[in-house]
Design a protein around this motif. Sequence first.
Motif, PDB file in Angstrom:
ATOM      1  N   GLY A 178       0.819  -1.205   0.000  1.00 17.95           N
ATOM      2  CA  GLY A 178       0.000   0.000   0.000  1.00 17.95           C
ATOM      3  C   GLY A 178       0.849   1.249   0.000  1.00 17.95           C
ATOM      4  O   GLY A 178       0.580   2.215  -0.725  1.00 17.95           O
ATOM      5  N   ARG A 179       1.879   1.240   0.817  1.00 20.33           N
ATOM      6  CA  ARG A 179       2.791   2.388   0.878  1.00 20.33           C
ATOM      7  C   ARG A 179       3.494   2.571  -0.467  1.00 20.33           C
ATOM      8  O   ARG A 179       3.589   3.702  -0.985  1.00 20.33           O
ATOM      9  CB  ARG A 179       3.818   2.190   1.987  1.00 20.33           C
ATOM     10  CG  ARG A 179       4.756   3.382   2.174  1.00 20.33           C
ATOM     11  CD  ARG A 179       5.657   3.169   3.395  1.00 20.33           C
ATOM     12  NE  ARG A 179       6.329   4.407   3.762  1.00 20.33           N
ATOM     13  CZ  ARG A 179       7.513   4.777   3.276  1.00 20.33           C
ATOM     14  NH1 ARG A 179       8.145   4.003   2.421  1.00 20.33           N
ATOM     15  NH2 ARG A 179       8.055   5.921   3.667  1.00 20.33           N
ATOM     16  N   ALA A 208      -5.122   9.887  -1.688  1.00 18.89           N
ATOM     17  CA  ALA A 208      -5.792   9.749  -0.398  1.00 18.89           C
ATOM     18  C   ALA A 208      -5.288   8.444   0.206  1.00 18.89           C
ATOM     19  O   ALA A 208      -5.671   7.354  -0.220  1.00 18.89           O
ATOM     20  CB  ALA A 208      -7.306   9.711  -0.573  1.00 18.89           C
ATOM     21  N   ALA A 209      -4.371   8.570   1.150  1.00 23.43           N
ATOM     22  CA  ALA A 209      -3.740   7.408   1.758  1.00 23.43           C
ATOM     23  C   ALA A 209      -4.491   7.050   3.039  1.00 23.43           C
ATOM     24  O   ALA A 209      -4.615   7.881   3.935  1.00 23.43           O
ATOM     25  CB  ALA A 209      -2.279   7.708   2.077  1.00 23.43           C
ATOM     26  N   GLY A 260       2.456   4.816  10.620  1.00 21.82           N
ATOM     27  CA  GLY A 260       2.830   4.389   9.281  1.00 21.82           C
ATOM     28  C   GLY A 260       2.247   5.298   8.216  1.00 21.82           C
ATOM     29  O   GLY A 260       2.899   5.639   7.221  1.00 21.82           O
ATOM     30  N   LEU A 261       1.017   5.704   8.427  1.00 23.79           N
ATOM     31  CA  LEU A 261       0.342   6.597   7.497  1.00 23.79           C
ATOM     32  C   LEU A 261       1.072   7.938   7.419  1.00 23.79           C
ATOM     33  O   LEU A 261       1.286   8.480   6.319  1.00 23.79           O
ATOM     34  CB  LEU A 261      -1.102   6.800   7.949  1.00 23.79           C
ATOM     35  CG  LEU A 261      -2.053   7.551   7.029  1.00 23.79           C
ATOM     36  CD1 LEU A 261      -2.150   6.881   5.667  1.00 23.79           C
ATOM     37  CD2 LEU A 261      -3.430   7.646   7.679  1.00 23.79           C
ATOM     38  N   ALA A 262       1.464   8.458   8.560  1.00 22.14           N
ATOM     39  CA  ALA A 262       2.181   9.734   8.588  1.00 22.14           C
ATOM     40  C   ALA A 262       3.508   9.631   7.841  1.00 22.14           C
ATOM     41  O   ALA A 262       3.903  10.571   7.130  1.00 22.14           O
ATOM     42  CB  ALA A 262       2.417  10.167  10.031  1.00 22.14           C
ATOM     43  N   ARG A 263       4.188   8.491   7.967  1.00 21.25           N
ATOM     44  CA  ARG A 263       5.459   8.308   7.248  1.00 21.25           C
ATOM     45  C   ARG A 263       5.243   8.277   5.742  1.00 21.25           C
ATOM     46  O   ARG A 263       6.035   8.832   4.976  1.00 21.25           O
ATOM     47  CB  ARG A 263       6.149   7.026   7.723  1.00 21.25           C
ATOM     48  CG  ARG A 263       6.776   7.132   9.100  1.00 21.25           C
ATOM     49  CD  ARG A 263       7.718   5.965   9.366  1.00 21.25           C
ATOM     50  NE  ARG A 263       7.017   4.699   9.419  1.00 21.25           N
ATOM     51  CZ  ARG A 263       6.524   4.170  10.535  1.00 21.25           C
ATOM     52  NH1 ARG A 263       6.650   4.826  11.681  1.00 21.25           N
ATOM     53  NH2 ARG A 263       5.903   3.018  10.513  1.00 21.25           N
ATOM     54  N   THR A 264       4.173   7.625   5.322  1.00 23.58           N
ATOM     55  CA  THR A 264       3.881   7.571   3.891  1.00 23.58           C
ATOM     56  C   THR A 264       3.596   8.957   3.333  1.00 23.58           C
ATOM     57  O   THR A 264       4.147   9.359   2.296  1.00 23.58           O
ATOM     58  CB  THR A 264       2.680   6.643   3.622  1.00 23.58           C
ATOM     59  OG1 THR A 264       3.007   5.310   4.039  1.00 23.58           O
ATOM     60  CG2 THR A 264       2.313   6.628   2.143  1.00 23.58           C
ATOM     61  N   ALA A 284       6.745  11.064   3.180  1.00 29.92           N
ATOM     62  CA  ALA A 284       7.627  10.673   2.080  1.00 29.92           C
ATOM     63  C   ALA A 284       7.127  11.240   0.753  1.00 29.92           C
ATOM     64  O   ALA A 284       7.917  11.699  -0.079  1.00 29.92           O
ATOM     65  CB  ALA A 284       7.720   9.150   1.999  1.00 29.92           C
ATOM     66  N   ILE A 285       5.820  11.219   0.556  1.00 32.61           N
ATOM     67  CA  ILE A 285       5.238  11.751  -0.680  1.00 32.61           C
ATOM     68  C   ILE A 285       5.455  13.261  -0.756  1.00 32.61           C
ATOM     69  O   ILE A 285       5.884  13.794  -1.793  1.00 32.61           O
ATOM     70  CB  ILE A 285       3.744  11.408  -0.742  1.00 32.61           C
ATOM     71  CG1 ILE A 285       3.559   9.898  -1.001  1.00 32.61           C
ATOM     72  CG2 ILE A 285       3.040  12.222  -1.829  1.00 32.61           C
ATOM     73  CD1 ILE A 285       2.131   9.424  -0.892  1.00 32.61           C
ATOM     74  N   GLU A 286       5.178  13.935   0.329  1.00 30.25           N
ATOM     75  CA  GLU A 286       5.308  15.395   0.333  1.00 30.25           C
ATOM     76  C   GLU A 286       6.768  15.829   0.198  1.00 30.25           C
ATOM     77  O   GLU A 286       7.065  16.828  -0.469  1.00 30.25           O
ATOM     78  CB  GLU A 286       4.690  15.969   1.595  1.00 30.25           C
ATOM     79  CG  GLU A 286       3.170  15.800   1.631  1.00 30.25           C
ATOM     80  CD  GLU A 286       2.528  16.327   2.897  1.00 30.25           C
ATOM     81  OE1 GLU A 286       1.307  16.584   2.881  1.00 30.25           O
ATOM     82  OE2 GLU A 286       3.243  16.483   3.909  1.00 30.25           O
TER      83      GLU A 286
END
Length: 256
Positions: free
Chosen positions: A23-24, A38-39, A46-50, A53-55
């Motif tokens: 998913g990541r 929209a993650a 884990g969501l915050a890390r993803t 990383a994108i930003e």
Amino acid sequence: MERFSRSIEGMVALVTGAGSGMGRATAILFAQEGALVAAADVNEEGLARTVAAIEAAGGTARGFVIDVGDPAAIDRGMADVLGWHDRLDIVVNNAGVSGFLPLEDDGYDANWERILRIDLSAHQRVIRKALPFLRKSSAPRVVNIASTEALGATAYDSAYCAAKAGVTGLTRALALEFGKEGITVNCICPGPIRTGMTDAVPEGDKELYARRRTALRRYGEPEEVAHVTLSLCLPAASFITGTVIPVDGGLMVRNA
């Protein structure tokens, strides 16, 4: 050729289970390709890390904490997702859990209910909420992530096997149901992939299993699954629906 574009730039894509693993990798890849991601995940860290990383790479993403095992949480979370840009073009149902347990174990019923609720029922609930927006998209795409356990089986993994087989059936049925509207629904069945689910397997056991069972004689990487998911979500993939695609290094073609 515009309708057969190989770009998802500017599209809004929902990826569940985006806090780790496949998913990541999918969320990051989609953002790299210009999608607004929209993650979603139940794991806030884990969501915050993803999202970070994108930003950091210049992409656009927003994290949505959603427990897909809770129908009410799906309702609330999907309302937030759909309100983000008032648009949704792509749904990737990736969130899932596993749980090996013998049929006669006292905890089997609870394990069965949990796995089917998260790995199967959540898929149709997310798609149902997304439908009004998918119908407005010029290239609506749904990709459900199942497993090669839907195509074969492993002892003591019956709940997971049943859930993933259910995902393949759901995929085919919805492909027929929504084909007339141009909404494609496809399914990917990953084989042995280096994710959180396989972290506990010793490295030596991974290598032995891969040499014996896969044509490529190795475990796959989450990014390799993500790229197949991306291919199914392109506007150009408009004549592919109802498919079940193993991404397994040749696991399912091997007889011995």
